[in-house]
Enzyme design. Structure first.
Site, PDB file in Angstrom:
ATOM      1  N   HIS A 173      -4.984   0.575   5.267  1.00 17.90           N
ATOM      2  CA  HIS A 173      -4.557  -0.319   5.084  1.00 17.90           C
ATOM      3  C   HIS A 173      -3.318  -0.647   5.392  1.00 17.90           C
ATOM      4  O   HIS A 173      -3.117  -1.931   6.104  1.00 17.90           O
ATOM      5  CB  HIS A 173      -4.491  -0.601   3.570  1.00 17.90           C
ATOM      6  CG  HIS A 173      -5.861  -0.478   2.933  1.00 17.90           C
ATOM      7  ND1 HIS A 173      -6.240  -0.594   1.525  1.00 17.90           N
ATOM      8  CD2 HIS A 173      -7.219  -0.165   3.380  1.00 17.90           C
ATOM      9  CE1 HIS A 173      -7.354  -0.341   1.092  1.00 17.90           C
ATOM     10  NE2 HIS A 173      -8.045  -0.237   2.270  1.00 17.90           N
ATOM     11  N   ASP A 182       0.800  -1.144  -0.098  1.00 16.65           N
ATOM     12  CA  ASP A 182       0.037  -0.173  -0.035  1.00 16.65           C
ATOM     13  C   ASP A 182       1.005   1.246   0.039  1.00 16.65           C
ATOM     14  O   ASP A 182       0.273   2.310  -0.548  1.00 16.65           O
ATOM     15  CB  ASP A 182      -0.946  -0.120   1.330  1.00 16.65           C
ATOM     16  CG  ASP A 182      -1.862  -1.025   1.078  1.00 16.65           C
ATOM     17  OD1 ASP A 182      -2.967  -0.835   0.156  1.00 16.65           O
ATOM     18  OD2 ASP A 182      -2.107  -2.121   1.765  1.00 16.65           O
ATOM     19  N   TYR A 235      -2.123  -3.592   8.360  1.00 20.68           N
ATOM     20  CA  TYR A 235      -1.161  -4.998   8.227  1.00 20.68           C
ATOM     21  C   TYR A 235      -0.384  -4.631   9.062  1.00 20.68           C
ATOM     22  O   TYR A 235       0.141  -5.755   9.665  1.00 20.68           O
ATOM     23  CB  TYR A 235      -0.725  -4.890   6.653  1.00 20.68           C
ATOM     24  CG  TYR A 235      -1.810  -5.247   5.718  1.00 20.68           C
ATOM     25  CD1 TYR A 235      -2.398  -6.343   5.865  1.00 20.68           C
ATOM     26  CD2 TYR A 235      -1.981  -4.546   4.681  1.00 20.68           C
ATOM     27  CE1 TYR A 235      -3.353  -6.786   5.050  1.00 20.68           C
ATOM     28  CE2 TYR A 235      -3.200  -4.939   3.798  1.00 20.68           C
ATOM     29  CZ  TYR A 235      -3.738  -6.052   3.845  1.00 20.68           C
ATOM     30  OH  TYR A 235      -4.761  -6.390   2.942  1.00 20.68           O
ATOM     31  N   GLU A 295      -3.101  -3.650  -8.174  1.00 17.19           N
ATOM     32  CA  GLU A 295      -4.382  -3.647  -6.990  1.00 17.19           C
ATOM     33  C   GLU A 295      -5.364  -4.598  -7.689  1.00 17.19           C
ATOM     34  O   GLU A 295      -6.152  -5.453  -6.732  1.00 17.19           O
ATOM     35  CB  GLU A 295      -5.049  -2.255  -6.998  1.00 17.19           C
ATOM     36  CG  GLU A 295      -4.283  -1.337  -6.586  1.00 17.19           C
ATOM     37  CD  GLU A 295      -4.700  -0.008  -6.240  1.00 17.19           C
ATOM     38  OE1 GLU A 295      -5.393   0.171  -4.972  1.00 17.19           O
ATOM     39  OE2 GLU A 295      -4.941   1.045  -7.060  1.00 17.19           O
ATOM     40  N   GLU A 313     -10.022  -2.002  -2.318  1.00 24.86           N
ATOM     41  CA  GLU A 313      -9.107  -2.001  -3.531  1.00 24.86           C
ATOM     42  C   GLU A 313      -9.933  -2.460  -5.036  1.00 24.86           C
ATOM     43  O   GLU A 313      -9.595  -2.107  -5.962  1.00 24.86           O
ATOM     44  CB  GLU A 313      -8.103  -3.301  -3.159  1.00 24.86           C
ATOM     45  CG  GLU A 313      -7.398  -2.848  -2.192  1.00 24.86           C
ATOM     46  CD  GLU A 313      -6.160  -1.596  -2.211  1.00 24.86           C
ATOM     47  OE1 GLU A 313      -6.045  -0.931  -3.407  1.00 24.86           O
ATOM     48  OE2 GLU A 313      -5.606  -1.152  -1.492  1.00 24.86           O
ATOM     49  N   GLU A 334      -5.267   4.051   1.926  1.00 25.18           N
ATOM     50  CA  GLU A 334      -4.109   3.461   1.628  1.00 25.18           C
ATOM     51  C   GLU A 334      -3.350   3.198   2.975  1.00 25.18           C
ATOM     52  O   GLU A 334      -2.427   2.371   3.385  1.00 25.18           O
ATOM     53  CB  GLU A 334      -3.106   3.712   0.523  1.00 25.18           C
ATOM     54  CG  GLU A 334      -3.817   3.636  -0.904  1.00 25.18           C
ATOM     55  CD  GLU A 334      -4.267   2.137  -1.424  1.00 25.18           C
ATOM     56  OE1 GLU A 334      -3.805   1.254  -0.839  1.00 25.18           O
ATOM     57  OE2 GLU A 334      -4.915   1.967  -2.244  1.00 25.18           O
TER      58      GLU A 334
END
EC number: 1.17.4.1
Length: 312
Positions: A97, A62, A101, A156, A190, A94
């Site tokens: 995201h 990302d 993670y 993506e 996404e 993004e």
């Protein structure tokens, strides 16, 4: 100075932006408490290795997408108000995201193993290959914008797809509910980003010829397939590198069709659990409320008028 006034011209592109705004979420809304126990007690060592590869890739992916938006697309397409609005919001998404993670790795992975995952773009060859391919297009500013838009749609729409499917495979087995929930939200986001890229791409002049488009998509498929050959060295029940290869090819064909090109692979979806989830947004996945995260009132009628006079 008129470009600083947000006056949309294309109702379809603008609807994409409004859909993105309606889908906003935050990391704090994802509960990982059950996942910690599942990671330790219910996943096998092979499954933990597989998921670690996926989290290692996503932890940096990302960031590359966001860099491309900030450094390239948001600047080059700022004469299109819908693109300016959409990309501005996408950068924020993004970041969410990437934060998600990072939180997953910190929460699930043993502390002594975390550094290896965070440095995977340099130290893990199968992740490094994906990062280098995406970075190549990030830096290819000499290429036409339409070609680069296609390449990042492949990032993506193809390079994320197998990893999303892998996490949905865990969801099918009622494992890792927090990871599965975040995956549902992120794959929805996404898919919307990819749909926007395809819609914008179809309105552009100077598109790459079919041979060039096929080459870009084929390269992405090959790199993604190689990633799963490494990540899935040990076949798992209902998940192996051969079936993943077919799924990646299936998704690539869907993307090619959405971009206006002929399909290349003509294969069927090998994963029954993905039948009702289209990463490209071909189903009503984005129309339904995902766990009530769609913000109320965003799609209410507006007095804003649209005209179809924008030149691309």
């Amino acid at each position: 100075m008129d470009r600083y006034v947000l006056r949309p011209n294309d109702p379809h592109l603008w609807a994409m932006y409004k859909k993105a705004v309606a889908s906003f979420w935050t990391v704090e809304e994802v509960d990982l408490s059950t996942d910690v126990r599942h990671w330790t007690d219910k996943l096998t060592e092979a499954e933990r290795r597989f998921m670690s590869h996926i989290l290692a890739f996503f932890a940096m992916a990302d960031g590359i997408v966001g860099d491309n938006l900030v450094c390239n697309f948001a600047k080059e397409l700022d004469h299109i108000p819908e693109a300016r609005a959409f990309y501005g919001f996408q950068v924020a998404i993004e970041n969410i995201h990437a934060e998600m993670y990072t939180q997953l790795i910190i929460t699930l992975v043993a502390k002594e193993n975390q550094a290896a995952l965070f440095s995977a773009a340099e130290d893990m060859p199968c992740v490094k290959a994906k990062a280098q391919w995406a970075a190549q297009w990030l830096n290819a500013t000499h290429k036409p914008i339409a070609t680069r838009l296609l390449a990042f749609a492949a990032v993506e729409g193809v390079m994320f797809s197998g990893s999303f499917a892998a996490i949905f495979w865990l969801k099918k087995r009622s494992l890792m509910p927090g990871l599965a929930f975040s995956n549902e939200l992120i794959s929805r986001d996404e898919g919307l980003h990819c749909d926007f890229a395809c819609m914008l791409f179809r309105q552009m002049a100077n598109k790459p010829c079919q041979d060039d488009a096929h080459q870009i998509i084929s390269d992405a498929v090959d790199i993604e397939t190689a990633f799963f050959r490494e990540a899935l060295k040990t076949p798992l029940l209902g998940m192996n590198s051969d079936s993943m290869k077919l799924y990646i090819q299936f998704v690539a064909d869907r993307l090619l069709d959405a971009l206006g090109y002929a399909k290349m692979y003509n294969v069927s979806n090998p994963f029954d659990f993905m039948d009702n989830i289209s990463i490209e947004g071909k189903t009503n996945f984005f129309e339904r409320r995902v766990s009530e995260y769609q913000r109320m009132g965003v799609f209410t009628p507006s007095s804003m008028e649209f005209t179809m006079n924008e030149e691309f």
